[in-house]
Design a protein around this motif. Structure first.
Motif, short mmCIF file in Angstrom:
data_model
loop_
_atom_site.label_atom_id
_atom_site.label_comp_id
_atom_site.label_asym_id
_atom_site.label_seq_id
_atom_site.Cartn_x
_atom_site.Cartn_y
_atom_site.Cartn_z
N ASP A 184 0.85 -1.19 0.00
CA ASP A 184 0.00 0.00 0.00
C ASP A 184 0.89 1.24 0.00
OD1 ASP A 184 -2.10 -1.73 0.08
OD2 ASP A 184 -3.08 -0.82 1.83
N GLY A 185 0.83 2.00 -1.10
CA GLY A 185 1.75 3.11 -1.29
C GLY A 185 1.29 4.40 -0.64
N LYS A 186 1.06 4.33 0.66
CA LYS A 186 0.71 5.51 1.45
C LYS A 186 1.68 5.58 2.63
CE LYS A 186 -3.60 6.38 2.23
NZ LYS A 186 -5.02 6.33 2.66
N ARG A 187 1.99 6.80 3.06
CA ARG A 187 2.81 6.94 4.27
C ARG A 187 2.10 6.28 5.43
NH1 ARG A 187 6.80 9.92 6.83
NH2 ARG A 187 7.34 11.10 4.96
N HIS A 188 2.81 5.40 6.14
CA HIS A 188 2.22 4.66 7.25
C HIS A 188 2.53 5.32 8.61
CE1 HIS A 188 1.68 1.68 4.15
NE2 HIS A 188 1.28 0.75 4.98
N LEU A 268 13.81 6.13 9.44
CA LEU A 268 12.72 5.16 9.42
C LEU A 268 13.04 4.16 8.31
CD1 LEU A 268 9.89 4.26 10.42
CD2 LEU A 268 8.92 5.72 8.63
N LEU A 269 13.20 2.89 8.68
CA LEU A 269 13.59 1.85 7.74
C LEU A 269 12.37 1.16 7.15
CD1 LEU A 269 16.44 0.29 9.89
CD2 LEU A 269 16.78 1.47 7.71
N PRO A 270 12.35 0.93 5.84
CA PRO A 270 11.26 0.15 5.25
C PRO A 270 11.51 -1.34 5.45
CG PRO A 270 12.78 0.85 3.53
CD PRO A 270 13.31 1.42 4.82
N LEU A 271 10.48 -2.05 5.86
CA LEU A 271 10.60 -3.48 6.15
C LEU A 271 9.50 -4.22 5.39
CD1 LEU A 271 12.24 -5.50 7.93
CD2 LEU A 271 10.42 -5.28 9.63
N ARG A 272 9.89 -4.95 4.36
CA ARG A 272 8.93 -5.77 3.62
C ARG A 272 8.51 -6.96 4.48
NH1 ARG A 272 11.94 -7.67 -1.37
NH2 ARG A 272 13.83 -6.65 -0.58
N HIS A 273 7.23 -7.06 4.75
CA HIS A 273 6.71 -8.10 5.62
C HIS A 273 5.84 -9.03 4.78
CE1 HIS A 273 4.20 -9.32 9.39
NE2 HIS A 273 5.20 -10.15 9.17
N TYR A 274 6.33 -10.25 4.54
CA TYR A 274 5.65 -11.18 3.62
C TYR A 274 4.69 -12.09 4.38
CZ TYR A 274 8.71 -9.61 -0.11
OH TYR A 274 9.36 -8.85 -1.06
N LYS A 275 3.63 -11.49 4.89
CA LYS A 275 2.61 -12.28 5.58
C LYS A 275 1.79 -13.09 4.58
CE LYS A 275 1.01 -12.77 9.87
NZ LYS A 275 1.90 -13.05 11.01
N PHE A 276 1.53 -12.50 3.42
CA PHE A 276 0.77 -13.18 2.36
C PHE A 276 1.75 -13.90 1.45
CE2 PHE A 276 -1.83 -9.66 3.80
CZ PHE A 276 -3.09 -10.23 3.94
N ASN A 277 2.02 -15.16 1.76
CA ASN A 277 3.03 -15.93 1.03
C ASN A 277 2.52 -17.35 0.83
OD1 ASN A 277 4.37 -17.87 3.19
ND2 ASN A 277 4.01 -15.90 4.19
N GLY A 278 3.26 -18.14 0.05
CA GLY A 278 2.80 -19.47 -0.30
C GLY A 278 2.61 -20.42 0.86
N SER A 279 3.29 -20.15 1.97
CA SER A 279 3.17 -21.05 3.13
C SER A 279 2.03 -20.66 4.06
CB SER A 279 4.49 -21.06 3.92
OG SER A 279 4.70 -19.82 4.58
N THR A 334 6.88 7.01 -1.54
CA THR A 334 5.59 6.90 -0.85
C THR A 334 5.66 7.30 0.62
OG1 THR A 334 6.03 4.53 -0.40
CG2 THR A 334 4.78 5.06 -2.40
N GLY A 335 6.83 7.81 1.05
CA GLY A 335 6.96 8.28 2.42
C GLY A 335 7.21 7.19 3.44
N ASN A 336 7.68 6.02 2.99
CA ASN A 336 7.89 4.90 3.91
C ASN A 336 9.37 4.61 4.15
OD1 ASN A 336 5.11 4.02 4.56
ND2 ASN A 336 4.97 3.80 2.34
N ALA A 337 10.21 5.60 3.93
CA ALA A 337 11.63 5.55 4.30
C ALA A 337 12.06 6.98 4.57
CB ALA A 337 12.47 4.93 3.18
N ASP A 338 12.59 7.23 5.75
CA ASP A 338 13.00 8.58 6.13
C ASP A 338 14.47 8.61 6.50
OD1 ASP A 338 10.52 9.72 5.77
OD2 ASP A 338 9.91 9.52 7.87
N GLY A 339 15.09 9.78 6.26
CA GLY A 339 16.46 10.03 6.70
C GLY A 339 17.51 9.73 5.66
N PHE A 340 17.13 9.31 4.45
CA PHE A 340 18.11 8.87 3.46
C PHE A 340 18.21 9.84 2.27
CE2 PHE A 340 16.73 5.02 5.65
CZ PHE A 340 17.94 4.46 6.00
N ASP A 341 17.72 11.05 2.40
CA ASP A 341 17.77 12.02 1.29
C ASP A 341 19.20 12.49 1.04
OD1 ASP A 341 15.04 11.75 1.11
OD2 ASP A 341 14.66 13.47 2.44
#
Length: 341
Positions: A184-188, A268-279, A334-341
């Motif tokens: 979801d490409g919105k700032r969380h 703020l670090l982006p963390l891909r969370h794969y809850k919806f996966n084949g298992s 999308t505003g989901n990573a901060d401090g890296f500009d």
């Protein structure tokens, strides 16, 4: 080490002793994570992790044998289990909000193997990203050794386009990160200095559950009202997590999502969370029948209801704000990573 913490330090090395090994450390807890481990290790090696230290909670799916074959992995065992309840007086002495052994294990890993040094502490379905060309050691040097001792991440649920895509993954032995994945490409979250970050958006899972009236945190009537009036999506799952830590003796995990360490007001670090996966189908069965998961597998019960309803009609996970993941720039945009500009 606090006596109440040392009381539960029965950790024994069962693969190779990397206690004195040099290099950046990643630690975590694993139980039947073979679906993720090959991709997980490959991903974090590429970021510069040199030493992995896991407590294996009696895996039965080949995870232990796989990890024993890895030259940069040390595996530990305990006579306790993830959901074991420590003594109430020990929880009070450590300042813990509940008595679950999992918090003690996390504290032991960091105090024994990463004290006063930057390290990562993650679950196997979590994949952190950094800007291209920036290693985890480089990032640690940027953080330095001042007062800041932890960095927040935003847990972004990753999902395929449709339920049929998820079903196609069911027979995959391990997760394929090269498939088309969306978030979801919105700032969380929004950082607020030393305070906990404020929640701007509640995440994909909360959105999906609301769509079908399945968010147990809101009444069915309230969910209908929220949908009708297009009000903000009510919260469901935790979406913030401290994963980059410079552990200090005497500190604690209040939960897997909160620590007592001073947090960075900048990153703020982006963390891909794969809850919806084949298992997920097998995990739903295990979580809802064994009771080994937090809160008796309630989240997996909700996931099962969601997948069932989706199979009866609208099987698209995406919304108008969904973004196909292509790299770190997607999170910055999308505003989901901060401090890296």
């Amino acid at each position: 080490m606090h006596p109440a913490l040392a009381k539960y330090d029965d950790l024994t090395i069962v693969s190779r002793d990397l206690t004195q090994a040099d290099g950046f450390t990643l630690s975590g807890l694993v139980h039947n994570e073979m679906h993720f481990l090959p991709a997980f290790l490959t991903h974090y090696r590429a970021l510069g992790v040199a030493r992995f230290i896991f407590i294996d909670d009696r895996s039965t799916d080949g995870s232990l044998a796989f990890l024993k074959d890895q030259p940069d992995v040390m595996v530990l065992h305990s006579r306790h289990r993830y959901g074991y309840q420590i003594a109430e007086e020990d929880a009070r002495a450590l300042g813990l909000p509940h008595q679950r052994m999992a918090l003690v294990w996390r504290m032991l890993l960091l105090e024994k193997y990463a004290l006063d040094q930057w390290s990562l502490h993650l679950d196997a379905d979590e994949f952190m990203d950094l800007p291209p060309g920036l290693s985890i050691a480089d990032f640690a040097r940027q953080l330095g050794e001042g007062d800041v001792r932890a960095v927040w991440s935003i847990m972004l649920d990753m999902y395929p386009a449709r339920l049929s895509d998820l079903a196609d993954m069911r027979e995959d032995a391990s997760i394929d990160l090269d498939r088309d994945w969306y978030f979801d490409g919105k700032r969380h979250l929004r950082l607020r200095g030393s305070a906990n970050p404020s929640r701007v958006y509640t995440g994909a899972r909360a959105r999906m559950l609301l769509k079908f009236g399945l968010n147990r945190r809101s009444s069915p009537m309230m969910q209908r009202l929220i949908r009708a009036l297009r009000l903000p999506v009510p919260r469901y799952n935790a979406i913030r997590k401290p994963i980059m830590l410079r552990w200090a003796a005497g500190h604690r995990f209040d939960s897997a999502h909160t620590v007592s360490l001073p947090m960075s007001p900048t990153y703020l670090l982006p963390l891909r969370h794969y809850k919806f996966n084949g298992s997920i189908y097998d995990r739903i069965v295990r979580a809802t029948t064994t009771g080994g998961n937090t809160n008796g597998g309630i989240e997996y019960q909700d996931m099962a209801r969601l997948l069932t309803v989706m199979s009866e009609g609208d099987d698209d996970f995406r919304s108008s704000k969904s973004v196909r993941f292509t790299g770190f720039a997607d999170f910055q945009r999308t505003g989901n990573a901060d401090g890296f500009d």
